[in-house]
Design a protein around this motif. Structure first.
Motif, PDB file in Angstrom:
ATOM      1  N   ALA A  37       0.684  -1.170  -0.184  1.00  0.00           N
ATOM      2  CA  ALA A  37       0.024   0.014  -0.147  1.00  0.00           C
ATOM      3  C   ALA A  37       0.781   1.291   0.028  1.00  0.00           C
ATOM      4  N   SER A  38       0.210   2.131  -0.484  1.00  0.00           N
ATOM      5  CA  SER A  38       0.886   3.496  -0.218  1.00  0.00           C
ATOM      6  C   SER A  38       1.223   3.732   0.979  1.00  0.00           C
ATOM      7  N   GLY A  39       2.641   4.286   1.204  1.00  0.00           N
ATOM      8  CA  GLY A  39       3.268   4.528   2.716  1.00  0.00           C
ATOM      9  C   GLY A  39       3.701   3.507   3.293  1.00  0.00           C
ATOM     10  N   SER A  40       3.831   2.265   2.571  1.00  0.00           N
ATOM     11  CA  SER A  40       4.498   0.939   3.242  1.00  0.00           C
ATOM     12  C   SER A  40       6.053   1.112   3.364  1.00  0.00           C
ATOM     13  N   GLY A  41       6.620   2.039   2.542  1.00  0.00           N
ATOM     14  CA  GLY A  41       8.193   2.228   2.430  1.00  0.00           C
ATOM     15  C   GLY A  41       8.854   1.813   1.205  1.00  0.00           C
ATOM     16  N   LYS A  42       8.002   1.576   0.366  1.00  0.00           N
ATOM     17  CA  LYS A  42       8.736   1.287  -0.977  1.00  0.00           C
ATOM     18  C   LYS A  42       9.726   1.983  -1.613  1.00  0.00           C
ATOM     19  N   SER A  43       9.209   3.440  -1.770  1.00  0.00           N
ATOM     20  CA  SER A  43       9.995   4.581  -2.294  1.00  0.00           C
ATOM     21  C   SER A  43      11.191   4.802  -1.615  1.00  0.00           C
ATOM     22  N   THR A  44      10.846   4.832  -0.261  1.00  0.00           N
ATOM     23  CA  THR A  44      11.734   5.185   0.792  1.00  0.00           C
ATOM     24  C   THR A  44      13.001   4.294   0.615  1.00  0.00           C
ATOM     25  N   PHE A 200       2.104  -7.216 -14.065  1.00  0.00           N
ATOM     26  CA  PHE A 200       3.366  -7.218 -14.739  1.00  0.00           C
ATOM     27  C   PHE A 200       4.515  -7.769 -13.698  1.00  0.00           C
ATOM     28  N   ALA A 201       4.066  -7.524 -12.392  1.00  0.00           N
ATOM     29  CA  ALA A 201       5.013  -8.066 -11.425  1.00  0.00           C
ATOM     30  C   ALA A 201       4.998  -9.732 -11.388  1.00  0.00           C
ATOM     31  N   ARG A 202       3.873 -10.145 -11.609  1.00  0.00           N
ATOM     32  CA  ARG A 202       3.700 -11.805 -11.604  1.00  0.00           C
ATOM     33  C   ARG A 202       4.543 -12.086 -12.768  1.00  0.00           C
ATOM     34  N   GLU A 203       4.500 -11.579 -13.903  1.00  0.00           N
ATOM     35  CA  GLU A 203       5.123 -11.832 -15.188  1.00  0.00           C
ATOM     36  C   GLU A 203       6.895 -11.713 -15.178  1.00  0.00           C
ATOM     37  N   VAL A 204       7.168 -10.727 -14.520  1.00  0.00           N
ATOM     38  CA  VAL A 204       8.640 -10.379 -14.655  1.00  0.00           C
ATOM     39  C   VAL A 204       9.532 -10.676 -13.502  1.00  0.00           C
ATOM     40  N   ALA A 205       8.818 -10.788 -12.230  1.00  0.00           N
ATOM     41  CA  ALA A 205       9.687 -10.727 -11.056  1.00  0.00           C
ATOM     42  C   ALA A 205      10.215 -12.384 -10.810  1.00  0.00           C
ATOM     43  N   ASP A 206      11.284 -12.395 -10.178  1.00  0.00           N
ATOM     44  CA  ASP A 206      11.897 -13.497  -9.701  1.00  0.00           C
ATOM     45  C   ASP A 206      11.418 -13.785  -8.392  1.00  0.00           C
ATOM     46  N   GLN A 207      11.281 -12.521  -7.500  1.00  0.00           N
ATOM     47  CA  GLN A 207      10.827 -12.558  -6.098  1.00  0.00           C
ATOM     48  C   GLN A 207       9.804 -11.549  -6.037  1.00  0.00           C
ATOM     49  N   VAL A 208       9.019 -11.378  -5.234  1.00  0.00           N
ATOM     50  CA  VAL A 208       8.060 -10.424  -4.992  1.00  0.00           C
ATOM     51  C   VAL A 208       7.965 -10.254  -3.471  1.00  0.00           C
ATOM     52  N   CYS A 209       8.175  -9.051  -3.014  1.00  0.00           N
ATOM     53  CA  CYS A 209       8.429  -8.502  -1.719  1.00  0.00           C
ATOM     54  C   CYS A 209       7.215  -7.794  -1.235  1.00  0.00           C
ATOM     55  N   PHE A 210       6.174  -8.143  -0.511  1.00  0.00           N
ATOM     56  CA  PHE A 210       5.038  -7.483  -0.074  1.00  0.00           C
ATOM     57  C   PHE A 210       5.367  -6.513   1.198  1.00  0.00           C
ATOM     58  N   LEU A 211       5.572  -5.190   1.101  1.00  0.00           N
ATOM     59  CA  LEU A 211       5.861  -4.509   2.497  1.00  0.00           C
ATOM     60  C   LEU A 211       4.530  -4.180   2.999  1.00  0.00           C
ATOM     61  N   HIS A 212       4.483  -4.045   4.469  1.00  0.00           N
ATOM     62  CA  HIS A 212       3.638  -3.478   5.242  1.00  0.00           C
ATOM     63  C   HIS A 212       4.285  -3.048   6.536  1.00  0.00           C
ATOM     64  N   HIS A 213       3.638  -1.862   6.631  1.00  0.00           N
ATOM     65  CA  HIS A 213       4.276  -0.874   7.946  1.00  0.00           C
ATOM     66  C   HIS A 213       5.769  -1.117   7.955  1.00  0.00           C
ATOM     67  N   GLY A 214       6.391  -0.903   6.764  1.00  0.00           N
ATOM     68  CA  GLY A 214       7.901  -0.735   6.585  1.00  0.00           C
ATOM     69  C   GLY A 214       8.613  -2.149   6.781  1.00  0.00           C
ATOM     70  N   ARG A 215       8.055  -3.164   6.859  1.00  0.00           N
ATOM     71  CA  ARG A 215       8.591  -4.476   6.853  1.00  0.00           C
ATOM     72  C   ARG A 215       8.349  -5.185   5.851  1.00  0.00           C
ATOM     73  N   PRO A 216       9.324  -6.254   5.238  1.00  0.00           N
ATOM     74  CA  PRO A 216       9.028  -7.255   4.230  1.00  0.00           C
ATOM     75  C   PRO A 216       8.025  -8.398   4.814  1.00  0.00           C
ATOM     76  N   LEU A 217       6.632  -8.244   4.883  1.00  0.00           N
ATOM     77  CA  LEU A 217       5.769  -9.107   5.771  1.00  0.00           C
ATOM     78  C   LEU A 217       6.129 -10.445   4.957  1.00  0.00           C
ATOM     79  N   GLU A 218       6.071 -10.464   3.507  1.00  0.00           N
ATOM     80  CA  GLU A 218       6.094 -11.799   2.817  1.00  0.00           C
ATOM     81  C   GLU A 218       7.123 -11.517   1.588  1.00  0.00           C
ATOM     82  N   ILE A 219       7.846 -12.315   1.561  1.00  0.00           N
ATOM     83  CA  ILE A 219       8.983 -12.514   0.195  1.00  0.00           C
ATOM     84  C   ILE A 219       8.572 -14.009  -0.499  1.00  0.00           C
ATOM     85  N   GLY A 220       8.408 -14.155  -1.736  1.00  0.00           N
ATOM     86  CA  GLY A 220       8.464 -15.357  -2.480  1.00  0.00           C
ATOM     87  C   GLY A 220       8.242 -15.117  -3.904  1.00  0.00           C
TER      88      GLY A 220
END
Length: 246
Positions: A37-44, A200-220
């Motif tokens: 979500a917006s504000g989860s820390g991706k751009s930072t 797009f993410a599903r097609e090109v990524a080797d790994q997807v990282c879901f950020l939640h409140h500034g943490r990598p909540l799930e990576i796979g």
């Protein structure tokens, strides 16, 4: 082997903790996509990797070198990282070719003829060879974003950081930029990408990282994270995205 490694990275603005004990590895030649979500820390996170922000704690390593060491040469490190933001940031008074050659000539002291030859190669690579003499306002939004990608590629960076680069585009122009990123992915360029484009993410990524409140909540891998997410918060986020997309 990890080209980029983050360990225990923390970044806060006053009481607002944006990144909290963040660990992530990006292998050489791989594509890791950050979603959340917006504000989860991706751009930072991207700004910290490019040393546009100073981390409060933790270590970021690039090619085995601690780039968060205060003694590190930030300009030298940035020269090996290509960055593309959602705003094109092209100089309107310069031609596309001059925009792409500006940093190699002014910052890296590359000879003008060498810089122009390399820039023309890259512009051809992104499908803009015929627009080298055009000014940015003569280009479509998608072409401007491809010019910005060419500018990031011209120094043959070890790592590309791409931050929501389709969010400012009209929907009909998104496809041409995503096609280019697919090509770069197939070329083996290491990329760390923030995007809201789930397909797009599903097609090109080797790994997807879901950020939640500034943490990598799930990576796979994308099939697992999108198809069978482990975390309830990941499932909730993806369900909301699917509802929005109809």
């Amino acid at each position: 082997m990890s080209l980029l490694s983050l360990r225990g990275v923390r970044k806060a603005y006053g009481a607002n903790v944006v990144l909290d004990d963040f660990d992530l590895d990006v292998d050489e030649g791989s594509c890791v996509v950050l979603i959340g979500a917006s504000g989860s820390g991706k751009s930072t996170l991207l700004r910290c990797v490019n040393l546009l922000e100073t981390v409060d704690d933790g270590v970021i390593s690039l090619n085995g070198v601690d780039i968060t060491d205060p003694r590190a040469d930030a300009d030298k490190i940035r020269s090996g990282i290509g960055v593309v933001f959602q705003s094109y940031n092209l100089f309107p008074h310069l031609s596309v070719l001059d925009n792409v050659t500006l940093a190699p000539i002014r910052v890296h002291r590359v000879r003008r003829d060498v810089a122009r030859a390399r820039a023309l190669e890259v512009l051809d690579r992104v499908g803009l060879a015929d627009k080298a003499s055009a000014k940015p306002d003569e280009l479509s939004g998608g072409q401007q974003q491809r010019a910005a990608i060419a500018r990031a590629l011209v120094n043959s960076p070890a790592l590309m950081l791409l931050d929501e680069i389709t969010s400012a585009l009209d929907p009909e122009l998104v496809g041409e930029v995503l096609d280019l990123l697919r090509d770069l992915r197939s070329d083996g360029i290491t990329m760390l990408i923030c995007t809201h484009e789930m397909a797009f993410a599903r097609e090109v990524a080797d790994q997807v990282c879901f950020l939640h409140h500034g943490r990598p909540l799930e990576i796979g891998p994308p099939d697992q994270l999108f198809g069978n997410p482990r975390e309830p918060r990941t499932r909730e986020f993806l369900s909301r995205i699917r509802q929005r997309e109809g």
